[in-house]
Design a protein around this motif. Sequence first.
Motif, PDB file in Angstrom:
ATOM      1  N   UNK A 517       0.915  -1.134  -0.005  1.00 41.60           N
ATOM      2  CA  UNK A 517       0.134  -0.089   0.030  1.00 41.60           C
ATOM      3  C   UNK A 517       0.681   0.969   0.192  1.00 41.60           C
ATOM      4  N   UNK A 518       2.135   1.138   0.557  1.00 37.27           N
ATOM      5  CA  UNK A 518       2.866   2.288   0.536  1.00 37.27           C
ATOM      6  C   UNK A 518       3.433   2.964  -0.752  1.00 37.27           C
ATOM      7  N   UNK A 519       3.349   1.852  -2.020  1.00 39.86           N
ATOM      8  CA  UNK A 519       3.794   2.439  -2.998  1.00 39.86           C
ATOM      9  C   UNK A 519       2.548   2.694  -4.172  1.00 39.86           C
ATOM     10  N   UNK A 520       1.414   2.576  -3.651  1.00 36.14           N
ATOM     11  CA  UNK A 520       0.272   2.889  -4.667  1.00 36.14           C
ATOM     12  C   UNK A 520      -0.212   4.093  -4.763  1.00 36.14           C
ATOM     13  N   UNK A 521      -0.403   4.559  -5.894  1.00 40.23           N
ATOM     14  CA  UNK A 521      -0.789   5.754  -6.273  1.00 40.23           C
ATOM     15  C   UNK A 521      -2.051   5.953  -7.137  1.00 40.23           C
ATOM     16  N   UNK A 522      -2.734   7.028  -7.167  1.00 39.37           N
ATOM     17  CA  UNK A 522      -3.925   7.177  -7.892  1.00 39.37           C
ATOM     18  C   UNK A 522      -3.921   7.012  -9.349  1.00 39.37           C
ATOM     19  N   UNK A 523      -2.738   7.501  -9.767  1.00 39.93           N
ATOM     20  CA  UNK A 523      -2.694   7.592 -11.361  1.00 39.93           C
ATOM     21  C   UNK A 523      -1.622   6.110 -11.798  1.00 39.93           C
ATOM     22  N   UNK A 524      -1.326   5.473 -10.669  1.00 42.86           N
ATOM     23  CA  UNK A 524      -0.659   4.367 -10.829  1.00 42.86           C
ATOM     24  C   UNK A 524      -0.571   3.209  -9.626  1.00 42.86           C
ATOM     25  N   UNK A 525      -1.948   2.698  -9.818  1.00 45.24           N
ATOM     26  CA  UNK A 525      -2.460   1.790  -8.687  1.00 45.24           C
ATOM     27  C   UNK A 525      -1.414   0.576  -8.583  1.00 45.24           C
ATOM     28  N   UNK A 526      -1.296  -0.088  -7.428  1.00 40.26           N
ATOM     29  CA  UNK A 526      -0.415  -1.208  -7.179  1.00 40.26           C
ATOM     30  C   UNK A 526      -0.911  -2.448  -7.817  1.00 40.26           C
ATOM     31  N   UNK A 527      -0.139  -3.108  -8.511  1.00 41.24           N
ATOM     32  CA  UNK A 527      -0.733  -4.048  -9.119  1.00 41.24           C
ATOM     33  C   UNK A 527      -1.431  -5.308  -8.321  1.00 41.24           C
ATOM     34  N   UNK A 528      -1.022  -5.493  -7.197  1.00 38.23           N
ATOM     35  CA  UNK A 528      -1.546  -6.525  -6.243  1.00 38.23           C
ATOM     36  C   UNK A 528      -3.075  -5.973  -5.561  1.00 38.23           C
ATOM     37  N   UNK A 529      -3.181  -4.528  -5.395  1.00 39.17           N
ATOM     38  CA  UNK A 529      -4.621  -3.961  -5.072  1.00 39.17           C
ATOM     39  C   UNK A 529      -5.402  -4.009  -6.240  1.00 39.17           C
TER      40      UNK A 529
END
Length: 543
Positions: A517-529
């Motif tokens: 979750x610490x690396x997820x961004x609205x314009x680049x959602x984390x692939x696991x999420x």
Amino acid sequence: MARFIFITGGVVSSLGKGLMAASLAALLQARGFKVRIRKFDPYLNVDPGTMSPYQHGEVYVTDDGAETDLDLGHYERFTGVPARQSDNITTGRIYRDIIAKERRGDYLGATVQVIPHVTNEIKAFALAELEDLDFLICEIGGTVGDIESLPFIEAIRQLRNDLGRENTVSIHTTLIPYIAAAGELKTKPTQHSVRDLTSLGIQPDLLLCRVDRPLPESERSKIAQFCNVRKEAVIPALDAKSIYAVPLQYHREGLDAEVLRAFGIQDAPPPNLSRWEDIMDRQEHLEGEVTIGVVGKYVGLPDAYKSLTEALIHGGLANRVKVRINWLDAELFSENGNVAPMLEPVHGILVPGGFGERGSEGKIASVQFARERGVPFFGICLGMQMACIEGARNLAGIEAAGTTEFGPTGEPIVGLITEWMGKEGLERRAANGDLGGTMRLGAYEAVLSPNSHVAAIYHDRSISERHRHRYEVNTAYREKLERGGLIFSGLSPDGQLPEIVERPDHPWFVGVQFHPELKSKPFDPHPLFASFIEAAVRQSRLV
């Protein structure tokens, strides 16, 4: 030379200075500028690593292993610029470093004082690592008038003189409350707050005024007159329907244009806001809805899981669905035993990280429910460890399976790791040592098994993710756990530390030791999420 933007707050706390700093940075980025944001925290803790989430919200971890304020998560999510150790300073860290220098004799017998020694440390922090930057935004925590924030206010006053007024801009965030009995917005608290700031030597160039309704032009003019700023520099900040609407909202109110005007920058290119327009288009044109049950320990305070909440929203953006989060208290699950009534309505189950035994049996029961019912399951950090304990007890025949984090256990499926290979070589930790800063912290690489579910999700065999934990799954139990269907599909490069487990016979069952979750961004959602929410969408169609 980098230009500096100092952001202070007044009237009350929790006005959204961090969100404003992140939004302003995003707007300046959209104009082609290179921006970094830093947070000055006045509290005496060295960092928030030992603080309860109920005290301070989540601890945000950087690639280089710093435990920092949650505002740095906003900074990264809005700019995509990785935060680092040098972007967060506390009073505790400053005093720790000053006292260490005094004990060494570095001050050559001088009397150590707030001015100049403390303020010089603060200024040195602000001026470090400015290469290739156009703007550095500095957010001062707390509220003007707080005793603990005075050295920081004095330091930025000095910096304005040191750097030249043409290279610094001060933005003051305040509240304009609406008094229902009078039927009026009241500007007096803002006037007093600006007066307090001015008495400390800082005249703000812009005022960002939080309001719950439109700010009349007459009130805007009144604030400008009493606070000695241009009327156009009084920026109303209305509540937004989404935090990702804030950059567009502030742009419409002229925030970025007014900041550039204050610096005398006349030829800045217009902003390219397509990134934020696309995000809002996705939020406003959703094609469905899913419900995710988060079985956690700190569910009474949403800020304790701030990055997790946003990462789930990002996963929804990737799939054009609204994500509803049911916050479920794991401790109540432990007491009641029967988790089915609370988990049957959800389309995905997530067990997040945490520390301590409270609620652990409820988390294990939630894992079992997800496994047996075929509901998409995502375990993060402690959530992965609980998944391993559940698999050991119920499928591998290890009835006494447990974790040494909660006390002595005959079958330590999870145990304290005292040595591991870090970025700088072998790292060690004593079992009875200090708690602060002694975890496996920051970015570590993992190697994914070929043909695994996670390798397909990442589209890669080698990944780097951020960690924050003391205990690890014991690889001595790997063979037994895998016979029970729980596959170790991601390991540290030396093969010693389990990073990811999954169940190939399940629709979507993944546990990770790190914090994606610490690396997820609205314009680049984390692939696991993104993949987890996609699985939840499929689950919603089966219900």
